[in-house]
Design a protein around this motif. Structure first.
Motif: not given
Length: 239
Positions: A50-58
């Protein structure tokens, strides 16, 4: 190189990092990671970024070039930009089960003291292949001894030796198919137990539980013939 934070602390579930690079295939390289990359029969870790303005599954983690560790997204979603600060979070339940199975397999190599020709780690099951012409005659006895070792609640910790020290002690290497990685000048050993009460000591770059009691009860499954001199022994975590 990516700093492998799991080497110093396999119990880190979350950690901040900076995006160092993004590969042409869409993999994410951080300056340091808690995600273990597929190697030595242990699967790569999964989780989220997760980061400022985003999220992604690994979905998984693999080794890249020149000592990098590449986090592979589950879907082709927008990636964090190079230089972004991200929070990495493990699928801890999955990782911890890998740690339990991996440590149990080290002890399996103790109760079956034969050269290891291969191995694999899963969330519920693991296996070792042995240079063993005949199947064990007393599998129930081996299982009982293995669970007694687990119940001793040995401490599991790592230590380091030089490549020259390993060359002078070749008996430390149990695996015939995978040689300990060389080139960095030092080799990581995993010790189960301490001093004269050491149950196992061998080179390993994987993740393990802190105490063998965390493994829980295990059972030995089927033994498969995989060649004239090879037998595959399966190990299962008991729910």
């Amino acid at each position: 190189m990516t700093k492998p934070l799991f080497i110093d602390n396999a119990y880190l579930r979350d950690a901040e990092a900076e995006v160092f690079a993004v590969t042409d295939e869409g993999g994410i390289i951080l300056d340091g990671t808690i995600f273990y990359a597929t190697s030595g029969g242990q699967p790569g870790d999964s989780g989220t970024l997760t980061w400022d303005g985003g999220k992604i599954d690994i979905a998984t983690t693999v080794k890249g070039e020149r000592g990098s560790i590449v986090l592979v997204p589950a879907e082709p979603n927008p990636l964090p930009p190079v230089g972004a600060r991200v929070m990495q979070s493990l699928d801890w339940e999955r990782r911890h089960r890998h740690m339990r199975v991996h440590t149990a397999l080290h002890l399996l190599s103790v109760v079956i003291p034969l050269p290891v020709t291969g191995g694999s780690i899963g969330t519920d099951t693991g296996r070792l292949d042995f240079d063993m012409p005949d199947a064990p005659s007393d599998k129930a006895g081996l299982e009982d001894t293995l669970n007694k070792l687990i119940g001793c609640d040995f401490e599991v910790r790592d230590e380091w030796i030089t490549e020259a020290e390993l060359d002078a002690n070749p008996g430390l290497v149990k695996t015939m198919s995978v040689a300990p990685p060389k080139g960095a000048g030092k080799i990581r050993l995993v010790r189960i137990g301490e001093g004269g009460n050491t149950a196992d000591l061998q080179p390993c770059g994987g993740t393990h539980v802190r105490f063998t009691s965390e493994i829980g009860t295990v059972r030995l499954g089927k033994v498969e013939k995989k060649g004239k001199q090879n037998r595959r022994v399966y190990l299962h975590l008991v729910p």
